[in-house]
Design an enzyme around this catalytic site. Structure first.
Site, PDB file in Angstrom:
ATOM      1  N   GLY A  16       0.805  -1.282   0.050  1.00 20.12           N
ATOM      2  CA  GLY A  16       0.050  -0.141   0.064  1.00 20.12           C
ATOM      3  C   GLY A  16       0.688   1.130  -0.099  1.00 20.12           C
ATOM      4  O   GLY A  16       0.349   2.193  -0.294  1.00 20.12           O
ATOM      5  N   GLU A  17       2.129   1.182   0.371  1.00 21.64           N
ATOM      6  CA  GLU A  17       2.971   2.274   0.225  1.00 21.64           C
ATOM      7  C   GLU A  17       3.808   2.445  -1.007  1.00 21.64           C
ATOM      8  O   GLU A  17       4.514   3.454  -1.050  1.00 21.64           O
ATOM      9  CB  GLU A  17       4.078   2.248   1.381  1.00 21.64           C
ATOM     10  CG  GLU A  17       3.497   2.393   2.757  1.00 21.64           C
ATOM     11  CD  GLU A  17       2.438   1.469   3.210  1.00 21.64           C
ATOM     12  OE1 GLU A  17       1.400   1.866   3.952  1.00 21.64           O
ATOM     13  OE2 GLU A  17       2.697   0.013   3.067  1.00 21.64           O
ATOM     14  N   ASP A  23      -2.965   7.352   6.986  1.00 19.79           N
ATOM     15  CA  ASP A  23      -2.283   6.078   7.180  1.00 19.79           C
ATOM     16  C   ASP A  23      -3.250   5.342   8.417  1.00 19.79           C
ATOM     17  O   ASP A  23      -2.270   4.601   8.817  1.00 19.79           O
ATOM     18  CB  ASP A  23      -0.909   6.369   7.304  1.00 19.79           C
ATOM     19  CG  ASP A  23      -0.046   4.929   6.972  1.00 19.79           C
ATOM     20  OD1 ASP A  23      -0.094   3.753   7.809  1.00 19.79           O
ATOM     21  OD2 ASP A  23       0.186   4.753   5.832  1.00 19.79           O
ATOM     22  N   ASP A  54      -4.800   2.641   8.327  1.00 13.46           N
ATOM     23  CA  ASP A  54      -5.453   1.503   7.455  1.00 13.46           C
ATOM     24  C   ASP A  54      -5.807   0.437   8.642  1.00 13.46           C
ATOM     25  O   ASP A  54      -5.506   0.239   9.932  1.00 13.46           O
ATOM     26  CB  ASP A  54      -4.535   0.962   6.566  1.00 13.46           C
ATOM     27  CG  ASP A  54      -3.170   0.826   6.983  1.00 13.46           C
ATOM     28  OD1 ASP A  54      -2.514  -0.190   6.746  1.00 13.46           O
ATOM     29  OD2 ASP A  54      -2.617   1.528   8.000  1.00 13.46           O
TER      30      ASP A  54
END
Length: 579
Positions: free
Chosen positions: A217-218, A349, A351
């Protein structure tokens, strides 16, 4: 060094304990390992194929630990009572197994018929005697020329089914090993590591399907969960966590708890009209942790991570479905059933990472219904109806919340929780005796800084800014027990370090949890009273497991520290029993 020159990329500081996002470190693939399986001692003829019936009944069988989180329901609840509140103070180490890899350990060992299977960073697997620690074999994965991963080179465990083990790798492969010999049976490429994909999660196996999600995801990936044939490695189905249409969602203004997220919806809608919707290809949505499975309803449940880039939302207008969401799909086909989004258009961030737990819960009318739990980075435990995804309740905040949903700025804006949580990837536990869920929490005050950054390519970190710890503010952890039927906090235990690694609950009315300073502890599950602790010599940042061999109960935990929070590294699995 560029990935095309056969390097691996490692983001060493997403936790930002050093204050800011550091540059990626690089390792040449041949500096880490070459592939091989070595046999130390022939394995005795004790291992038996693990059947689907055994996998289904794992939560009731005290002999083995054959799911990374204990069962398909992922309660991390062990039904044995030999070690309990009256005698846990007499717990002593019976052996220490040292691996060849001195790097962070987040693994949950698998134990079957007295044989323990342990993974390490960089995808080593060991088979050892679960009573003595004698090594039988050691497999070292042949890493490809490129790996791209954040948060450490971790592996969180294997899955077992039949006479095979299954592991995801940092170079985004799925491998099948012979459980008796460690020999490689097959491997298949899950996704392209040059585009930012990697694997650290423990997969799960159900009805000869190996289920696995993805990291990344980064790095501007498009997240997914995939099912592979356990016999051949052939792909059966794929569910993309980022839909090609409709990812803008409903333009939600509030989070799951009803708090305004300070979005400029008009500006986002204009951005979408100007930009179009093709950014779904790089929108992130990794699935970090093992899915839960309900075979009766033919449903797979998992949580989805942050959108990409993490902090710069202008490049991705809309709700960014299905990021920061709980998702249910069909076990047979991967077809979408429902989703519930905790935070829309996440620019902090925050998540969803900690694996979901399937338990029956009381609804708002007091009736018992099929439920699903998730511990969020927000510090809430969310309780949903697993038939529909509808939110039933959320817990009191387990950690401080200040200036919630303050938007990141170019100079940095403070908001609590920080980007690590709350509950990070750490698996929770649930005890049916106490009706409590147990969560390991972080408190790391941070500032959020946003930066306009275009997509740099999948092998390069893409945060759209930085989140930075605040050196003048204390960081700590909290083990919290939450009543899932009321959302009230029954007890908590504050720790010196932020907690990451996971929790184990047992029928002996115990809760086990470790800390970055090396302390591994047992608590009274009902009251939170500390009953026992042991100094393991390195950070205990992995979830413990328990099992019984020849009538004797054992508790095992990895002590290898943690890259993400920079806790002291080690290379050991320590196994305890009563004297």
């Amino acid at each position: 060094m560029h990935p095309s020159r056969h390097t691996r990329s490692l983001c060493v500081s997403l936790a930002l304990t050093i204050g800011a996002m550091a540059p990626a470190a690089t390792f040449a693939a041949d500096e880490v390992q070459n592939s091989a399986t070595t046999t130390s001692t022939p394995m005795p003829d004790v291992l038996r194929p693990v059947s689907q019936q055994q996998l289904d009944a794992a939560n009731t069988h005290a002999g083995d630990w054959i799911h990374s989180n204990g069962s398909y329901a992922q309660t991390r609840y062990y039904p044995g009572t030999q070690i309990n509140t009256t005698n846990v103070s007499k717990l002593k180490p019976v052996f220490i197994f040292q691996t060849a890899v001195n790097e962070s350990m987040e693994t949950a060992p698998i134990v079957s018929n007295g044989i323990m299977f342990v993974t390490t960073s960089f995808n080593h697997v060991y088979a050892v005697d679960a009573v003595t620690g004698k090594e039988y074999w050691h497999y070292k994965h042949k890493m490809g020329p490129v790996t791209t991963f954040c948060c450490g080179p971790n592996n969180r465990g294997v899955a077992i089914s039949g006479d095979r083990l299954f592991m995801g790798t940092l170079d985004s492969k799925l491998v099948a090993l012979d459980a008796k010999t460690g020999n490689l049976l097959w491997e298949t490429q899950i996704a392209d590591p040059e585009e930012g994909y990697s694997e650290t999660m423990a997969p799960t196996v159900v009805e000869d399907k190996v289920l696995i999600g993805t990291n990344g995801g980064e790095y501007g990936i498009r997240g997914f969960v995939k099912a592979f044939d356990a016999a051949t490695g052939k792909l059966i189905w794929t569910f993309y966590t980022i839909p090609d249409k409709g990812q803008e969602g409903v333009w939600a203004t509030d989070d799951a708890t009803g708090r305004n997220m300070k979005r400029d919806i008009a500006a986002e809608q204009k951005q979408l009209a100007d930009k179009g919707g093709d950014f779904y290809k790089t929108l992130g949505g990794g699935v970090w942790m093992t899915p839960a499975v309900d075979r009766a309803s033919r449903t797979v449940y998992f949580v989805v991570g942050n959108p990409s880039p993490d902090l710069y939302g202008a490049i991705r207008p809309g709700d960014n479905l299905y990021t920061d969401s709980l998702v249910a799909v069909n076990l047979d086909t991967g077809e979408y059933k429902w989703h519930f989004q905790y935070i829309a258009h996440d620019v902090w961030d925050m998540d969803a990472v900690s694996p979901p737990i399937l338990v029956d819960v009381r609804d708002k009318n007091g009736h018992m219904v099929p439920g699903i739990l998730h511990g969020g980075k927000t510090g809430h435990i969310y309780v949903n109806d697993r038939r529909t995804g509808k939110l039933i309740r959320f817990s009191k905040a387990m950690i401080p919340q200040e200036d919630m949903w303050t938007l990141p700025t170019s100079t940095g804006a403070r908001m609590l929780p920080g980007a690590n949580g709350g509950v990070e990837w750490s698996p929770m536990a649930f005890s049916p005796k106490t009706r409590l869920a147990y969560a390991a929490n972080l408190h790391q005050p941070m500032t959020y800084q946003v930066e306009d950054v275009a997509y740099p390519g999948g092998s390069k970190l893409w945060l759209g800014g930085a989140f930075k710890t605040i050196p003048t503010e204390a960081q700590w952890g909290k083990l919290s027990a939450v009543n899932v039927d009321t959302g009230k906090i029954a007890w908590d235990f504050k720790t010196d370090q932020p907690l990451i690694g996971g929790v184990l609950a047992t029928a002996g009315n115990l809760v086990f949890n470790g800390e970055g300073n090396g302390l591994f502890r047992a608590f009274d599950a009902a009251t939170g009273k500390k009953l026992w602790e042991f100094q393991c010599g390195a950070g205990v940042n992995a979830p413990a497991v328990s099992y019984t061999v020849h009538g004797k109960q054992y508790v095992a935990v990895a002590a290898g520290g943690n890259t993400q929070l920079d806790f002291k590294r080690g290379n050991s699995v320590i196994v305890f029993a009563l004297q």
